[in-house]
Design an enzyme around this catalytic site. Structure first.
Site: not given
Ligand code: F6R
Length: 612
Positions: A2, A27, A75, A101-102, A485, A489, A492, A508, A607
């Site tokens: 947010c 965000r 969000w 936010n929160g 990772e 990616k 996501e 396994h 984000k």
């Molecule tokens: C994946 C991604 C998330 C963040 C996770 C932690 O692409 O961006 O998995 O890595 O939410 O976020 P931070 O690093 O901001 O604590």
């Protein structure tokens, strides 16, 4: 997660708010809205489900004019993303309006008490409850500021809020507990935001609110207090990045820009921190806790998502080069698992944003037990960076793409630097190895650039697999977290189901999934376990799986095992994860583009996850 923006000044607030919301859209982007106090001191409000652009196009710009206003991009946490649940939210009398936010954790209890007093609600949100709680205290005290303060002392949970009151139309009140907020100090104007990117167009001079801070903002400036009415003064700081770094700069997506920035972002992580002649590394931010690190019985690394994957890479590095035991924990589990933490443990918190609620909670838990806490954080001045005992910034620069790319490689680089610094002091690494690693480090940005230059090769493979329903990513040792990772990616941004596994674990269980429709990505650099990975490839081949291999340039044999090869430059094990992840970033990016997905704003994500 947010975004909040607010304006108090002499200009019309609407364009400033809309620009700020657009910049903060990464965000949260499921709905957006604005409230403005007009020249008749009335609050006008417009909100809409969907992206900021949709809201912006539909708003009547002739009516929406006034020098004080607030806006929000959401969000969803409480209530589905629709027009009604979008922020800002009014109280029952349309006198007080708020963006938040929160999460207000005790909102149900408060809601039922207010309902007993005759309050009614139009939405399912916790925020509307807070607006009505402020209304309740406003009716008792007749003072907006006091009402906000009293309401905030009643709530449990987290908030960053900005609110307006039609009865006191000359001011905006903001407050923070667990959700970031800052005040941009402009010329005769104040711009409030949850993110520096919404402010930087107007001023570089900002004050960051700390937990429990409030600010009362008027046209002639602002005063700060705690929510318990104590006057406070917080020093202004300068925003540390340039506006260009938060713009796309000719790239189709932020994610692509950020992948391609990695030759620079990696250099920024190690610049000035390593002596290339000796390999001796110095991280100034960790000096104060260096003795604790040397004597630590155990390191615990905790983080979420991509940062957690970086932590797993760190585990391999620290154990192998420093001979110290390391545990890696999901921050979201850490607190509730009641972990055993000792005062001689060192806990490393990794976070791009420095605001992730779970990681912050893990930090506070670790501090409770007296452990030494270290931050590996990207956003300067963020909450985690401020609350740790010591830390090192990764200096990747602003990361706007929701899928983390350059922050990951810089986190891994930071952990490599920590490893080198400790190993040199502990003498668990030879001087010659240190020198070799330093020399190799110098060539790393060039190697990354070479991969960026051949990205069309990665693209061709990505496009072949765009219609796949599932993917497996397999790696061993330090490259197992890279497999995780790569799978994350892909999930996501292209919504293809993918799993990362240690290559040898496949037999396994997951091997049952393999048939001619299953693409399997192997990370198989020519290292000491290369032959073992080749055996795992054979196991997939025998079952007709489609084999894509991340292989080093000098691997001439791999062609006989792989259907597709994604080439990477050879490097030492320490830096291999940084190089090997880059083709995987491109693979997911190009697959998502080929599938027509919104790469920078993947569904359901945002984000920086500032709620639990
Ligand atoms: C994946 C991604 C998330 C963040 C996770 C932690 O692409 O961006 O998995 O890595 O939410 O976020 P931070 O690093 O901001 O604590």
């Amino acid at each position: 997660m947010c975004g909040i923006v607010g304006y108090v000044g002499k200009r019309n607030s609407l364009p400033i708010i809309l620009d700020g919301l657009k910049r903060m859209e990464y965000r949260g982007y499921d709905s957006a809205g604005v409230s403005i106090i007009n020249s008749e001191n009335k609050i006008i409000n417009f909100k809409k489900a969907g992206k900021v652009d949709e809201m912006s196009k539909s708003i009547d710009k002739d009516i929406f004019s006034g020098n004080i206003g607030i806006g929000h991009t959401r969000w969803a946490t409480h209530g589905i993303p629709n027009d009604c649940n979008a922020h800002p939210h009014f109280d029952m009398d349309d006198n007080i309006v708020i963006v938040h936010n929160g999460i207000i954790e005790n909102y149900k209890q408060i809601k039922s008490k207010l309902a007993d007093e005759g309050y009614t609600f139009k939405t399912e949100t916790d925020t509307e409850v807070l607006a009505n709680l402020i209304n309740y205290y406003f009716k008792q005290t007749g003072e907006f500021e006091k009402a906000v303060r009293l309401a905030l002392t009643d709530v449990n949970g987290t908030y960053g809020i900005a609110c307006l009151c039609a009865s006191e139309p000359d001011k905006m009140i903001i407050a923070r507990n667990g959700s970031p907020l800052l005040i941009g100090i402009g010329n005769d104007e104040t711009i409030v935001s949850s993110d520096a990117s919404a402010v930087i167009n107007h001023t570089r001079n900002v004050v960051y609110l700390e937990e429990g801070d409030m600010a009362i903002i008027k046209e002639n400036g602002f005063k700060m207090k705690t929510i318990y009415d104590e006057r406070i003064f917080r020093e202004a700081k300068e925003i540390d990045f340039l506006i260009e770094s938060i713009e796309k700069g000719g790239y189709d997506h932020f994610m692509l820009k950020e992948i391609c920035e990695q030759p620079d972002s990696i250099q920024n992580t190690y610049r000035g921190r390593i002596n290339f002649d000796t390999g001796i590394t110095k991280l100034g931010g960790l000096e104060s806790v260096f003795d604790k690190m040397l004597n630590a019985k155990r390191f615990i690394i905790t983080a979420c998502g991509t940062a957690w994957h970086a932590g797993l890479v760190g585990e391999y590095m620290l154990e192998q080069y420093c001979k110290v035991p390391v545990e890696v924990e999901y921050a979201s589990e850490f607190r509730y698992r009641r972990p055993i933490i000792n005062p001689d443990d060192v806990v490393i918190l990794i976070s791009q944003s420095g605001e992730t609620a779970d990681t912050l909670a893990a930090l506070r838990e670790a501090k409770k037990y007296g452990a030494t806490t270290i931050g590996v954080v990207n956003v300067i001045g963020s909450t985690i960076a401020r609350e740790v005992d010591a830390g090192t910034y990764v200096h990747a620069g602003p990361e706007i793409g929701v899928a983390s790319t350059k922050a990951f490689t810089s986190q891994v680089m930071s952990l490599a630097l920590i490893t080198l610094m400790l190993a040199a002091e502990k003498k668990t690494i030879s001087k010659d190895s240190l020198k070799e690693i330093a020399t190799e480090l110098k060539s790393l940005p060039g190697k990354i650039q070479n991969m960026i230059d051949i990205r069309n090769e990665y693209k061709k493979v990505a496009e072949l697999f765009k219609d796949s329903r599932n993917f497996l990513y397999l790696g061993r040792g330090i490259n197992f977290p890279v497999a995780l990772e790569g799978a994350l990616k892909l999930k996501e941004i292209s919504y293809i189901h993918a799993e990362g596994y240690p290559a040898a674990e496949m037999k396994h269980g997951p091997i049952a999934l393999i048939d001619e429709n299953m693409p399997v990505v192997f990370i198989a650099p020519k290292d000491r376990i290369y032959e073992k990975v080749i055996s795992n490839i054979e196991e997939v081949r025998a079952r007709s799986g489609k084999i894509i291999v991340i292989a080093t340039d000098d691997d001439k044999d791999i062609g006989s095992y792989a259907d597709h090869i994604l080439r990477v430059p050879r490097s030492s094990a320490l830096f291999a994860p940084i190089l090997n992840v880059i083709p995987l970033q491109f693979l997911s990016y190009y697959m998502a583009v080929a599938r027509g997905c919104n790469v920078d704003q993947p569904r359901n994500l945002a984000k920086s996850v500032t709620v639990e």
